[in-house]
Write a protein that holds these residues in place. Sequence first.
Motif, PDB file in Angstrom:
ATOM      1  N   VAL A   1       0.849  -1.205   0.000  1.00 57.38           N
ATOM      2  CA  VAL A   1       0.000   0.000   0.000  1.00 57.38           C
ATOM      3  C   VAL A   1       0.883   1.254   0.000  1.00 57.38           C
ATOM      4  N   TYR A  15      -9.769   7.312   5.163  1.00 58.76           N
ATOM      5  CA  TYR A  15      -9.193   5.999   4.874  1.00 58.76           C
ATOM      6  C   TYR A  15     -10.292   5.036   4.430  1.00 58.76           C
ATOM      7  N   GLU A  18     -10.382  -0.929   3.061  1.00 62.83           N
ATOM      8  CA  GLU A  18      -9.205  -1.747   2.721  1.00 62.83           C
ATOM      9  C   GLU A  18      -7.953  -1.197   3.388  1.00 62.83           C
ATOM     10  N   GLU A  19      -7.823   0.121   3.397  1.00 65.84           N
ATOM     11  CA  GLU A  19      -6.648   0.732   4.032  1.00 65.84           C
ATOM     12  C   GLU A  19      -6.657   0.515   5.546  1.00 65.84           C
ATOM     13  N   TYR A  22      -5.721  -3.041   6.077  1.00 68.88           N
ATOM     14  CA  TYR A  22      -4.285  -3.195   5.809  1.00 68.88           C
ATOM     15  C   TYR A  22      -3.468  -2.747   7.024  1.00 68.88           C
ATOM     16  N   ASP A  25      -3.693  -5.279   9.819  1.00 70.85           N
ATOM     17  CA  ASP A  25      -2.845  -6.443   9.512  1.00 70.85           C
ATOM     18  C   ASP A  25      -1.396  -6.143   9.847  1.00 70.85           C
ATOM     19  N   LEU A  26      -0.954  -4.967   9.418  1.00 73.46           N
ATOM     20  CA  LEU A  26       0.426  -4.552   9.682  1.00 73.46           C
ATOM     21  C   LEU A  26       0.662  -4.432  11.194  1.00 73.46           C
ATOM     22  N   ALA A 307       3.412   3.106   7.729  1.00 69.90           N
ATOM     23  CA  ALA A 307       2.697   3.308   6.467  1.00 69.90           C
ATOM     24  C   ALA A 307       2.874   4.727   5.926  1.00 69.90           C
TER      25      ALA A 307
END
Length: 310
Positions: A1, A15, A18-19, A22, A25-26, A307
Motif C-alpha cells: 500500500v 481511509y 481496505e486501508e 491493511y 494487519d500490519l 505506512a
Amino acid sequence: VDQLKGKDFLCLSDYSKEEILYLLDLAAKLKEEQKQGIPHPHLQGKTLGMIFDKASTRTRVSFEVGMYQLGGMAMFMSGRDLQIGRGEPISDTAQVLSRYIDGIMIRTFSDAMVKELAEYASIPIINGLTDLQHPCQVMADFQTIIEHKGKLEGLKLAYVGDGNNMTHSLMIGAAKVGMEVAVASPEGYQPDAGVTEMTRAFADETGVNVLVTTDPAEAVAEADIVYTDVWASMGQEAEQQERLQKFAGFEVNEALMRKARPDALFMHCLPAHRGEEVSADVIDGPRSVVFDQSENRLHAQKAILVAVMK
Ligand code: CP
Ligand code: NVA
C-alpha cells in the motif's frame, strides 16, 4: 500500500475500509515481531515531533516507544513552550517543522487547527486527539476486537455516555468497516450532527444500522461490544458537577452489561472513572479488555507510522 506514504492520519473518513484493514494487519504483524524480539527498524533516522496541548499517558508513551522500536526517535513538544503559544502562525510552524522532522503527531483542542497544520506541512500529520475525534484510539480498539472476536464486520458496537471525540471516531470507523453502531447519550450530549450524518452515509455503503438514542438499554441490546468514555473530557473540567447529574443512569454496570450478548466485551479508551461512567466490577471484570486496548495503541500506531513515514 505505497499510496499511504506521506498521507495524513487526521480522520478515519479519509481511509478506505481496505486501508484500515491493511493497517490492522500490519499492526498485528509488528506486534508479533515485537513479541518474538524480531527487530523492525523501518524508520531508522526518522524523527516524529509530538505536540501536546492536553495531558496524556498512553498517547505520549506509546508513540515515543513506538518510534524507538522502529529505529527512529520522537520529540515531545509542549504547545505552551512552542512559539505557537505566543501567537506564531500555524502555517509558519508547519513549514518550519517540515524542514526538520519527518512527521508530526498532535493532540490539541481544535480539529480545524490540526487540519490547518496538515494543509501547510509537507510531512504527514497524525491526529493524536482533538475535541472532535480520536482516530488512533479506534485503530487500537479495532485491533483489540479482532484479537478477541476474530473479525469486525457483522459485529454490533454499542457506545453509552457522552457523545464526544471517542464516540465520533468509533462511529465513523465502525460504519467504514461494516460494524453496526448504536450510541446512547443524554439529551444535549449526543454526538455531533455532522459526524452522525457522515456515519450514516458510510453505513449505507457497508449496509449496517446506525442508532442514536437516549436509552442505554436500547443501544446495548445484543451488542458484541459495550464501550464508554469519561463524562467530562479534557477541557470540560468546569462542567464536571453538572455532567454528573445529567449522566445519571448512563453508568455501564453489570445490570446494563446483562442486556448485551453474553460474550460481549467491555471497552474504554482510559483514563476511566470507576463509579461514574463504569462500575468497578465491569471495568475490572472478566469481560473488560481495556489494557489490551492500551497495549495496542503501541502496535496500531507503529503500523500508521510505518505506512505514512517509511
Ligand atoms: N486513551 C488515551 O488517549 O489516553 P491518554 O490520554 O493517556 O493518551
Ligand atoms: N474523551 C476523552 C478521551 C481521553 C483519551 C477526552 O477527550 O478527554
